[in-house]
Design an enzyme around this catalytic site. Sequence first.
Site, PDB file in Angstrom:
ATOM      1  N   CYS A 164       0.836  -1.199   0.000  1.00  0.00           N
ATOM      2  CA  CYS A 164       0.000   0.000   0.000  1.00  0.00           C
ATOM      3  C   CYS A 164       0.875   1.255   0.000  1.00  0.00           C
ATOM      4  O   CYS A 164       1.506   1.590  -0.991  1.00  0.00           O
ATOM      5  CB  CYS A 164      -0.974  -0.051   1.181  1.00  0.00           C
ATOM      6  SG  CYS A 164      -2.336   1.141   1.079  1.00  0.00           S
ATOM      7  N   HIS A 209      -3.526  -5.241   0.227  1.00  0.00           N
ATOM      8  CA  HIS A 209      -3.039  -5.779   1.501  1.00  0.00           C
ATOM      9  C   HIS A 209      -3.098  -7.310   1.475  1.00  0.00           C
ATOM     10  O   HIS A 209      -4.061  -7.911   1.966  1.00  0.00           O
ATOM     11  CB  HIS A 209      -3.869  -5.237   2.665  1.00  0.00           C
ATOM     12  CG  HIS A 209      -3.627  -3.796   2.961  1.00  0.00           C
ATOM     13  ND1 HIS A 209      -2.687  -3.375   3.875  1.00  0.00           N
ATOM     14  CD2 HIS A 209      -4.179  -2.672   2.435  1.00  0.00           C
ATOM     15  CE1 HIS A 209      -2.676  -2.048   3.916  1.00  0.00           C
ATOM     16  NE2 HIS A 209      -3.573  -1.601   3.044  1.00  0.00           N
ATOM     17  N   GLU A 213      -1.603  -9.434   3.244  1.00  0.00           N
ATOM     18  CA  GLU A 213      -1.549 -10.047   4.572  1.00  0.00           C
ATOM     19  C   GLU A 213      -2.921 -10.422   5.097  1.00  0.00           C
ATOM     20  O   GLU A 213      -3.052 -11.319   5.938  1.00  0.00           O
ATOM     21  CB  GLU A 213      -0.847  -9.114   5.571  1.00  0.00           C
ATOM     22  CG  GLU A 213      -1.616  -7.863   5.962  1.00  0.00           C
ATOM     23  CD  GLU A 213      -1.385  -6.668   5.057  1.00  0.00           C
ATOM     24  OE1 GLU A 213      -1.623  -5.526   5.494  1.00  0.00           O
ATOM     25  OE2 GLU A 213      -0.966  -6.879   3.902  1.00  0.00           O
TER      26      GLU A 213
END
Length: 542
Positions: free
Chosen positions: A380, A514, A516
């Site tokens: 990001c 993102h 994750e």
Amino acid sequence: MTRFIFITGGVVSSLGKGLASAALGALLQARGYKVRLRKLDPYLNVDPGTMSPTQHGEVFVTDDGAETDLDLGHYERFTGVSARRSDNVTTGRIYSDVIARERRGDYLGKTVQVIPHVTDAIKEFATADLTDEDFVLCEIGGTVGDIESLPFLEAIRQLRNEMGAERSLIIHLTLLPYIPSAGELKTKPTQHSVKELLGLGIQPDLLMCRSDRPIPEAERNKISLFCNVRREAVIPALDVDTIYQVPVSYHAQGLDVQVCRHFHLPMNEDLDLTRWQTIVDRVRHPEGEVTIAVVGKYTSLIDSYKSLAEALVHGGIANAVKVKLVWLDSEIFEREDAVHYLEGVNGILVPGGFGERGSEGKIEAARFARERSVPYFGICFGMQMAVIEFARHVAGLPGASSSEFGVPEVPLVGLMTEWVRGNERVARGSGDDLGGTMRLGAYECHLRALSKVREIYGAEVIHERHRHRYEVNVTFKDQLEEKGLAFSGMSPDGVLPEIVELPDHPWFIGVQFHPELKSKPFDPHPLFTSFVQAAITQSRLV
């Protein structure tokens, strides 16, 4: 028939209700049941989207674009069930809904009150948007005794009366502190916490007692006697060295057995938790170690990057190594040379963030990684800073910056004014509210053939979760690519850059999304697996 399990907490906050809920969900899944987990948060914010990460922790984004509590990340990682907007609610959202109904005249002139109108709205949330789930686990945020939690506790009291014990179960998580001078665990805080719950009309069915050491039988019997629960329903919740041990530990203490007995459900005594034990063994017995620096601006509270830290653990599990994390405040590099802090690491990760503070430090971290051939992963904001660094020092654009920081000479990163969500065009302006106005949720991304990310994903089209309002300006794409920065992932319409990489670098990738948020211990995200692998390779070169 859907059964409901309500999880409350007492004595102190941060006891691990979210992990307890996630672990119980995983155990029920292992017994063949379909589960859904929900979080009821008692703060007045409509969602955590505008809350400081150093106060609240990370904001977990769902596929459908909800900004939610970080506990929903635990739910997804432990059960693999994708969370939805309907799985997290706050007092602020409940009150907003009730007030909107009152303005529409839905209450037909009645005096709107906490009971029944607010509690009814909470009950509607807890039971809505369900299909064929066998169990719904609802975690109540906060601690029993907090004034903010009272409407939620009253709502579950009413639900218990309406459903009966046949369809509902109440678990209370509490603390047994050890007093060194006395040499014993103290049960009095637990007794008072349960007394507080009883005063609200709620009798817990199970008690989970957090402790840093085994709980003697005398203490379990004492808790059973004074808290009016069966001795078998006093479950030790002992500290463990890895969160992925929690399901195994709770099963060993009989948590899932007691839940099934409460609901009179058949049980397979030979519950197979082999895959959980395998994960634990890999965490405890790695074959090597790599060091990765996380250069962020919210490092004073590691929970600000909870999913990120877990995704790196997953990447380590996939590569049979321990990932040692070095947390660095990016502002340090605005005052000191990055070499002193980064020369010994095997990989550098710059995560998301907002605002100008610390941005130049992140740019320096990206420069160090690019010039020293250290694996770099920008997520990001970390991607945006990497592109700015490349533009300034390679592409001959020294004035490159982001319009988030003011009016730049070269607006390399700018505010997105519109994008496509499904079949609809979404428009935003600089004067819009901050809450809920970002590009949120899962979006499609097309990967360039023969790129590193195409090789890593093994797919042409991917879907990843976003949370941002600024984007790399696509008008600079050709100019940057001429200097060697590849735009290897784009939105379907070719307008929004989603991934950049340096083909001549061992591993240098920036992503606008993102990743994750979608990593799980049994299904590590391919980008994190590849990043850790690159760090292993780099460690052998040092």
